[in-house]
Scaffold this active site. Structure first.
Site, PDB file in Angstrom:
ATOM      1  N   THR A   1     -31.066  24.935  38.648  1.00  0.00           N
ATOM      2  CA  THR A   1     -31.664  25.639  37.311  1.00  0.00           C
ATOM      3  C   THR A   1     -31.673  24.184  36.364  1.00  0.00           C
ATOM      4  OG1 THR A   1     -30.958  27.853  37.191  1.00  0.00           O
ATOM      5  CG2 THR A   1     -30.898  26.917  35.167  1.00  0.00           C
TER       6      THR A   1
ATOM      7  N   GLY B   1     -33.306  36.562  36.467  1.00  0.00           N
ATOM      8  CA  GLY B   1     -32.258  36.069  36.627  1.00  0.00           C
ATOM      9  C   GLY B   1     -31.456  36.247  35.225  1.00  0.00           C
ATOM     10  N   ASP B   2     -30.453  35.066  35.179  1.00  0.00           N
ATOM     11  CA  ASP B   2     -29.947  35.092  33.758  1.00  0.00           C
ATOM     12  C   ASP B   2     -30.459  34.305  32.598  1.00  0.00           C
ATOM     13  OD1 ASP B   2     -29.060  32.992  35.488  1.00  0.00           O
ATOM     14  OD2 ASP B   2     -27.719  32.375  34.124  1.00  0.00           O
TER      15      ASP B   2
ATOM     16  N   GLY C   1     -26.093  28.854  38.250  1.00  0.00           N
ATOM     17  CA  GLY C   1     -25.444  29.518  39.291  1.00  0.00           C
ATOM     18  C   GLY C   1     -25.884  31.041  39.468  1.00  0.00           C
TER      19      GLY C   1
HETATM   20  N1  ASP Z   1     -29.215  30.974  37.258  1.00  0.00           N
HETATM   21  C1  ASP Z   1     -30.365  30.700  38.087  1.00  0.00           C
HETATM   22  C2  ASP Z   1     -30.849  32.259  38.348  1.00  0.00           C
HETATM   23  O1  ASP Z   1     -29.978  32.948  38.888  1.00  0.00           O
HETATM   24  C3  ASP Z   1     -30.066  30.160  39.437  1.00  0.00           C
HETATM   25  C4  ASP Z   1     -29.038  28.899  39.239  1.00  0.00           C
HETATM   26  O2  ASP Z   1     -28.928  28.310  38.149  1.00  0.00           O
HETATM   27  O3  ASP Z   1     -28.604  28.219  40.335  1.00  0.00           O
HETATM   28  O4  ASP Z   1     -31.875  32.692  38.293  1.00  0.00           O
END
Ligand code: ASP
Length: 315
Positions: A176, A206-207, A228
């Site tokens: 991200t 996602g978040d 994450g």
């Molecule tokens: N947070 C991101 C998601 O879950 C992925 C990442 O940051 O690795 O979409």
């Protein structure tokens, strides 16, 4: 006049050091530095935190080294569904887009939404059309696809077949980009953009586009951008949790972010990291994975970037 501060991340889905050649690490760090310089130029000439985080994220979205915009992760169907958001700590105005497929820079669409304040979150085709109407740069979905992400998708599918998904590296799984800033007027802002995780189900959100989870900014407290496994960031409402610990428990930025990353998420086995900036200009960039692309600028204007434990000054 408030001190100014800027921190960015390029995701905690960082490969093992030996998986990439030295020139590739240098190239990724170069883009991080470029992103910092872009945001810092805005902040140091009296510009807003909101403009700085948007501009810094656009540089990272345009680079194939990170999982956002060009070079974003692929869904199970080999398609792209991009998520992004941005938040203004001064007004709590926010904008987010999710599942978009044709907006070259999703964070720009999030920013337009923030300015218009009709909706906080727009999804899919409607969000693509919204961006098109706003005059943003629209691309073919294939623009986002790179060889590296195709290989990562194939690797995740192989893990799935072999029943070894848990053993996949952080780099195979996700990534991200994000930025947090404090401007001269004391305003905080945060922005985050992502392709999600490799081999994610169609329609999964996602978040990163969710205010309070992957992105949060509130004047007088802090601004946070996370990276994450998004499901954990949503369940733990990470951005808001960090701000709450500071506001209600009086914790420092370092204490609050360490608790969330190294305890709350670590005990769940969730690979995670974030960058955050406090209202005093303090910066935190904790991660519990083998590495996290990250960078920040000191109040004196010195640039630092890193991917693993070592941090390089790049002025
Ligand atoms: N947070 C991101 C998601 O879950 C992925 C990442 O940051 O690795 O979409």
């Amino acid at each position: 006049m408030s001190p100014v501060a800027l921190a960015i991340h390029g995701g905690c889905g960082v490969m093992a050091k030996l998986d990439l050649g030295e020139h590739e690490w240098i190239a990724a760090r170069h883009v991080l530095a470029q992103s910092l310089r872009t945001g810092w130029t805005i902040l140091s000439s009296g510009g807003s935190a909101l403009d700085a985080v948007e501009a810094s994220v656009v540089v990272l979205e345009d680079s194939p080294h990170f999982n956002a915009g060009y070079g974003a992760a692929l869904t199970t169907a080999g398609t792209h569904e991009l998520d992004a958001s941005i938040m203004d700590g001064a007004t709590l105005a926010a904008g987010g887009v999710t599942g978009v497929r044709r907006i070259r820079n999703p964070v720009r669409a999030a920013r337009v939404l923030l300015e218009q304040q009709d909706a906080v979150l727009l999804s899919g085709e409607a969000a693509d059309r919204f961006a098109e109407r706003a005059g943003l740069n629209i691309v073919e979905p294939s623009y986002f696809t790179t060889e590296r992400r195709l290989r990562a998708l194939a690797a995740m599918k192989a893990h799935e077949t072999a029943g070894t998904v848990a053993k996949a590296s952080e780099a195979e799984k996700h990534g991200t980009v994000g930025a947090v800033a404090l401007d001269e007027a004391g305003n905080l802002a945060a922005a985050t953009s992502t392709g999600g995780f490799n081999n994610k189900p169609i329609g999964r959100i996602g978040d990163s586009p969710i205010v309070g989870a992957g992105t949060y900014a509130r004047n007088g407290i802090c601004a946070v951008s996370g990276t994450g496994k998004g499901e954990y960031f949503i369940r733990h409402v990470v951005g808001h949790e960090v701000a709450s610990r500071m506001a209600y428990l009086g914790e420092s930025l370092a204490a609050a972010t360490n608790k969330v990353i190294h305890h709350d998420l670590a005990v769940r086995g969730a690979g995670a990291g974030l960058v955050a900036v406090g209202t005093d200009g303090s910066i935190a960039a904790p991660y519990n994975t083998p590495g996290m692309f990250r960078g920040w600028v000191t109040p004196q204007g010195a640039l630092y970037v890193g991917s693993h434990e070592e941090v390089f000054q790049v002025n």
